[in-house]
Design a protein around this motif. Structure first.
Motif, mmCIF file in Angstrom:
data_model
loop_
_atom_site.group_PDB
_atom_site.id
_atom_site.type_symbol
_atom_site.label_atom_id
_atom_site.label_comp_id
_atom_site.label_asym_id
_atom_site.label_seq_id
_atom_site.Cartn_x
_atom_site.Cartn_y
_atom_site.Cartn_z
ATOM 1 N N VAL A 11 -3.687 -123.047 1.362
ATOM 2 C CA VAL A 11 -4.097 -123.268 2.749
ATOM 3 C C VAL A 11 -2.873 -123.319 3.656
ATOM 4 O O VAL A 11 -2.847 -122.695 4.727
ATOM 5 N N VAL A 12 -1.849 -124.032 3.252
ATOM 6 C CA VAL A 12 -0.641 -124.159 4.073
ATOM 7 C C VAL A 12 0.079 -122.817 4.171
ATOM 8 O O VAL A 12 0.606 -122.466 5.232
ATOM 9 N N LEU A 13 0.092 -122.057 3.104
ATOM 10 C CA LEU A 13 0.711 -120.729 3.145
ATOM 11 C C LEU A 13 -0.023 -119.835 4.145
ATOM 12 O O LEU A 13 0.620 -119.129 4.931
ATOM 13 N N MET A 14 -1.348 -119.876 4.140
ATOM 14 C CA MET A 14 -2.113 -119.080 5.093
ATOM 15 C C MET A 14 -1.874 -119.555 6.530
ATOM 16 O O MET A 14 -1.803 -118.742 7.460
ATOM 17 N N MET A 15 -1.723 -120.868 6.725
ATOM 18 C CA MET A 15 -1.399 -121.376 8.060
ATOM 19 C C MET A 15 -0.034 -120.858 8.508
ATOM 20 O O MET A 15 0.146 -120.474 9.668
ATOM 21 N N SER A 16 0.913 -120.843 7.600
ATOM 22 C CA SER A 16 2.261 -120.363 7.929
ATOM 23 C C SER A 16 2.253 -118.874 8.242
ATOM 24 O O SER A 16 2.919 -118.429 9.190
ATOM 25 N N ALA A 18 -0.278 -117.165 9.376
ATOM 26 C CA ALA A 18 -0.962 -116.994 10.658
ATOM 27 C C ALA A 18 -0.033 -117.329 11.816
ATOM 28 O O ALA A 18 -0.043 -116.654 12.849
ATOM 29 N N GLU A 19 0.773 -118.362 11.640
ATOM 30 C CA GLU A 19 1.694 -118.715 12.722
ATOM 31 C C GLU A 19 2.809 -117.682 12.866
ATOM 32 O O GLU A 19 3.238 -117.368 13.972
ATOM 33 N N ALA A 20 3.288 -117.151 11.765
ATOM 34 C CA ALA A 20 4.372 -116.168 11.829
ATOM 35 C C ALA A 20 3.903 -114.845 12.429
ATOM 36 O O ALA A 20 4.664 -114.170 13.118
ATOM 37 N N THR A 21 2.656 -114.473 12.179
ATOM 38 C CA THR A 21 2.164 -113.181 12.668
ATOM 39 C C THR A 21 1.479 -113.275 14.022
ATOM 40 O O THR A 21 1.130 -112.247 14.597
ATOM 41 N N ASN A 22 1.289 -114.462 14.531
ATOM 42 C CA ASN A 22 0.674 -114.631 15.845
ATOM 43 C C ASN A 22 1.636 -114.146 16.928
ATOM 44 O O ASN A 22 2.862 -114.207 16.771
ATOM 45 N N LEU A 28 10.335 -119.407 12.537
ATOM 46 C CA LEU A 28 10.828 -120.780 12.426
ATOM 47 C C LEU A 28 9.663 -121.766 12.447
ATOM 48 O O LEU A 28 9.628 -122.723 11.658
ATOM 49 N N GLY A 29 8.696 -121.526 13.310
ATOM 50 C CA GLY A 29 7.504 -122.379 13.349
ATOM 51 C C GLY A 29 6.723 -122.300 12.055
ATOM 52 O O GLY A 29 6.170 -123.300 11.588
ATOM 53 N N ALA A 30 6.664 -121.126 11.455
ATOM 54 C CA ALA A 30 5.967 -120.963 10.177
ATOM 55 C C ALA A 30 6.676 -121.728 9.070
ATOM 56 O O ALA A 30 6.029 -122.366 8.234
ATOM 57 N N ILE A 31 8.000 -121.690 9.075
ATOM 58 C CA ILE A 31 8.762 -122.421 8.060
ATOM 59 C C ILE A 31 8.572 -123.929 8.231
ATOM 60 O O ILE A 31 8.365 -124.663 7.253
ATOM 61 N N VAL A 32 8.625 -124.397 9.467
ATOM 62 C CA VAL A 32 8.417 -125.821 9.733
ATOM 63 C C VAL A 32 7.011 -126.231 9.325
ATOM 64 O O VAL A 32 6.810 -127.292 8.709
ATOM 65 N N THR A 33 6.017 -125.403 9.631
ATOM 66 C CA THR A 33 4.643 -125.691 9.225
ATOM 67 C C THR A 33 4.534 -125.772 7.715
ATOM 68 O O THR A 33 3.903 -126.685 7.180
#
Length: 102
Positions: A11-16, A18-22, A28-33
């Motif tokens: 789940v966290v990988l998919m959130m990351s 999604a944030e990286a490709t948005n 950086l936000g994806a890594i922090v997430t």
């Protein structure tokens, strides 16, 4: 327990991702997430959930050491000078021991 850990990391990988490709997201936000929502909480949860198992292992090891001591044989860690070094190893290296004269 491990199934929950694997599912949460997915789940966290998919959130990351999604944030990286948005369009408004960043890598950086994806890594922090990933670290703040995934790795850090899971480290704490797994540590807390494995506490009873660690306690049982410690008690079993202590019981085995007590049984070995009661049987008359000492545990390998309880033997004196278990380092494997020869008694005169310091002298062989050219360092003479310092002694007080009587």
């Amino acid at each position: 327990m491990y199934l929950v850990v694997i599912a949460w990391m997915y789940v966290v990988l998919m959130m990351s991702v999604a944030e990286a490709t948005n369009t408004t997201g960043s890598v950086l936000g994806a890594i922090v997430t990933f670290f703040l929502y995934g790795v850090l909480p899971l480290v704490v949860v797994v540590y807390l959930l494995r506490t009873p198992q660690r306690r049982r292992a410690i008690k079993a090891r202590e019981a085995a050491e007590d049984a070995a001591h009661a049987a008359g044989r000492a545990a390998p860690s309880a033997q004196p000078d278990a380092g494997g070094e020869a008694a005169g190893a310091a002298e062989a290296g050219g360092v003479a021991p310092v002694r007080k004269e009587p």
